[in-house]
Design a protein around this motif. Structure first.
Motif, PDB file in Angstrom:
ATOM      1  N   LEU A   6     -25.696  17.717 -44.776  1.00 49.36           N
ATOM      2  CA  LEU A   6     -26.007  16.995 -45.998  1.00 49.36           C
ATOM      3  C   LEU A   6     -25.407  17.771 -47.162  1.00 49.36           C
ATOM      4  O   LEU A   6     -25.634  18.972 -47.303  1.00 49.36           O
ATOM      5  N   VAL A   7     -24.620  17.081 -47.999  1.00 52.81           N
ATOM      6  CA  VAL A   7     -24.014  17.693 -49.173  1.00 52.81           C
ATOM      7  C   VAL A   7     -24.647  17.056 -50.401  1.00 52.81           C
ATOM      8  O   VAL A   7     -24.673  15.828 -50.524  1.00 52.81           O
ATOM      9  N   ILE A   8     -25.164  17.888 -51.296  1.00 54.89           N
ATOM     10  CA  ILE A   8     -25.786  17.415 -52.531  1.00 54.89           C
ATOM     11  C   ILE A   8     -24.868  17.804 -53.680  1.00 54.89           C
ATOM     12  O   ILE A   8     -24.590  18.982 -53.889  1.00 54.89           O
ATOM     13  N   LEU A   9     -24.379  16.810 -54.413  1.00 55.96           N
ATOM     14  CA  LEU A   9     -23.540  17.045 -55.590  1.00 55.96           C
ATOM     15  C   LEU A   9     -24.392  16.787 -56.823  1.00 55.96           C
ATOM     16  O   LEU A   9     -24.766  15.646 -57.106  1.00 55.96           O
ATOM     17  N   SER A  10     -24.720  17.840 -57.553  1.00 59.11           N
ATOM     18  CA  SER A  10     -25.582  17.711 -58.724  1.00 59.11           C
ATOM     19  C   SER A  10     -24.879  18.277 -59.951  1.00 59.11           C
ATOM     20  O   SER A  10     -23.786  18.817 -59.868  1.00 59.11           O
ATOM     21  N   ASN A  11     -25.527  18.149 -61.086  1.00 62.42           N
ATOM     22  CA  ASN A  11     -24.971  18.596 -62.356  1.00 62.42           C
ATOM     23  C   ASN A  11     -25.987  19.501 -63.033  1.00 62.42           C
ATOM     24  O   ASN A  11     -27.029  19.031 -63.498  1.00 62.42           O
ATOM     25  N   ARG A  12     -25.693  20.783 -63.094  1.00 61.00           N
ATOM     26  CA  ARG A  12     -26.654  21.724 -63.689  1.00 61.00           C
ATOM     27  C   ARG A  12     -26.662  21.672 -65.207  1.00 61.00           C
ATOM     28  O   ARG A  12     -27.579  22.182 -65.843  1.00 61.00           O
ATOM     29  N   TRP A  13     -25.654  21.076 -65.827  1.00 60.10           N
ATOM     30  CA  TRP A  13     -25.606  20.996 -67.287  1.00 60.10           C
ATOM     31  C   TRP A  13     -26.273  19.741 -67.827  1.00 60.10           C
ATOM     32  O   TRP A  13     -26.737  19.735 -68.942  1.00 60.10           O
ATOM     33  N   ALA A  14     -26.291  18.668 -67.059  1.00 60.30           N
ATOM     34  CA  ALA A  14     -26.956  17.421 -67.461  1.00 60.30           C
ATOM     35  C   ALA A  14     -27.966  17.064 -66.383  1.00 60.30           C
ATOM     36  O   ALA A  14     -27.642  16.404 -65.399  1.00 60.30           O
ATOM     37  N   LEU A  15     -29.183  17.515 -66.563  1.00 62.70           N
ATOM     38  CA  LEU A  15     -30.199  17.342 -65.532  1.00 62.70           C
ATOM     39  C   LEU A  15     -30.674  15.902 -65.402  1.00 62.70           C
ATOM     40  O   LEU A  15     -31.325  15.553 -64.421  1.00 62.70           O
ATOM     41  N   THR A  16     -30.359  15.058 -66.378  1.00 62.31           N
ATOM     42  CA  THR A  16     -30.756  13.656 -66.286  1.00 62.31           C
ATOM     43  C   THR A  16     -29.835  12.851 -65.368  1.00 62.31           C
ATOM     44  O   THR A  16     -30.187  11.754 -64.962  1.00 62.31           O
ATOM     45  N   GLN A  17     -28.665  13.388 -65.064  1.00 63.64           N
ATOM     46  CA  GLN A  17     -27.737  12.705 -64.158  1.00 63.64           C
ATOM     47  C   GLN A  17     -28.257  12.834 -62.725  1.00 63.64           C
ATOM     48  O   GLN A  17     -28.536  13.939 -62.263  1.00 63.64           O
ATOM     49  N   PRO A  18     -28.395  11.721 -62.009  1.00 64.28           N
ATOM     50  CA  PRO A  18     -28.935  11.805 -60.645  1.00 64.28           C
ATOM     51  C   PRO A  18     -27.933  12.456 -59.694  1.00 64.28           C
ATOM     52  O   PRO A  18     -26.724  12.290 -59.839  1.00 64.28           O
ATOM     53  N   ILE A  32     -14.094  18.168 -40.403  1.00 63.86           N
ATOM     54  CA  ILE A  32     -14.892  17.017 -40.791  1.00 63.86           C
ATOM     55  C   ILE A  32     -14.319  15.779 -40.111  1.00 63.86           C
ATOM     56  O   ILE A  32     -13.151  15.454 -40.274  1.00 63.86           O
ATOM     57  N   HIS A  33     -15.160  15.079 -39.350  1.00 66.99           N
ATOM     58  CA  HIS A  33     -14.734  13.884 -38.645  1.00 66.99           C
ATOM     59  C   HIS A  33     -15.102  12.617 -39.410  1.00 66.99           C
ATOM     60  O   HIS A  33     -14.392  11.624 -39.332  1.00 66.99           O
ATOM     61  N   LYS A  34     -16.213  12.647 -40.115  1.00 69.71           N
ATOM     62  CA  LYS A  34     -16.687  11.451 -40.797  1.00 69.71           C
ATOM     63  C   LYS A  34     -17.425  11.867 -42.064  1.00 69.71           C
ATOM     64  O   LYS A  34     -18.177  12.849 -42.057  1.00 69.71           O
ATOM     65  N   GLN A  35     -17.215  11.114 -43.136  1.00 71.52           N
ATOM     66  CA  GLN A  35     -17.893  11.365 -44.401  1.00 71.52           C
ATOM     67  C   GLN A  35     -18.494  10.058 -44.882  1.00 71.52           C
ATOM     68  O   GLN A  35     -17.814   9.028 -44.929  1.00 71.52           O
ATOM     69  N   LYS A  36     -19.769  10.090 -45.228  1.00 74.09           N
ATOM     70  CA  LYS A  36     -20.458   8.875 -45.640  1.00 74.09           C
ATOM     71  C   LYS A  36     -21.292   9.172 -46.878  1.00 74.09           C
ATOM     72  O   LYS A  36     -22.031  10.158 -46.914  1.00 74.09           O
ATOM     73  N   ARG A  37     -21.170   8.320 -47.889  1.00 77.61           N
ATOM     74  CA  ARG A  37     -21.981   8.473 -49.102  1.00 77.61           C
ATOM     75  C   ARG A  37     -23.297   7.747 -48.900  1.00 77.61           C
ATOM     76  O   ARG A  37     -23.334   6.606 -48.447  1.00 77.61           O
ATOM     77  N   LEU A  38     -24.394   8.409 -49.241  1.00 77.33           N
ATOM     78  CA  LEU A  38     -25.722   7.830 -49.087  1.00 77.33           C
ATOM     79  C   LEU A  38     -26.157   7.196 -50.402  1.00 77.33           C
ATOM     80  O   LEU A  38     -25.860   7.707 -51.485  1.00 77.33           O
TER      81      LEU A  38
END
Length: 78
Positions: A6-18, A32-38
Motif C-alpha cells: 500500500l502506497v500513501i501519497l500525502s501532502n505535509r504542507w496542505a493537511l486539508t488535501q486528502p 512492480i507487476h500491477k498498480q491500482k489506484r484506490l
C-alpha cells in the motif's frame, strides 16, 4: 513470492488535501507487476508493506523516496 504494498501519497504542507492510496503487486525482487489506484482508504489489514510519501506528489512515478511504515494498522500481522 508476490506481495501487496500500500502506497500513501500525502501532502505535509496542505493537511486539508486528502491522501491518495495506491495498491502495488510486487515480486520478491521489487519489480512492480500491477498498480491500482484506490478510491478510498482501505479498511482491512491486507498488505505486506505500507509505504508513504508526504512530498505532495500526485502519482507514483514522480516520487523519489518513500518511508516504510512499520506496524501500520493496514499491514497484515505476522
Amino acid at each position: 513470492m508476490k506481495r501487496k504494498v500500500l502506497v500513501i501519497l500525502s501532502n505535509r504542507w496542505a493537511l486539508t488535501q486528502p491522501p491518495r492510496f495506491l495498491e502495488l503487486d510486487c515480486d520478491a525482487e521489487g519489480n512492480i507487476h500491477k498498480q491500482k489506484r484506490l478510491r478510498a482508504a482501505p479498511r482491512l489489514p491486507r498488505y505486506d508493506e505500507v509505504w508513504e510519501n508526504d512530498e505532495a506528489k500526485t502519482d507514483f512515478a514522480s516520487c523519489h523516496s518513500f518511508k516504510r511504515k512499520y506496524g501500520h494498522k493496514l499491514q497484515k500481522p505476522k
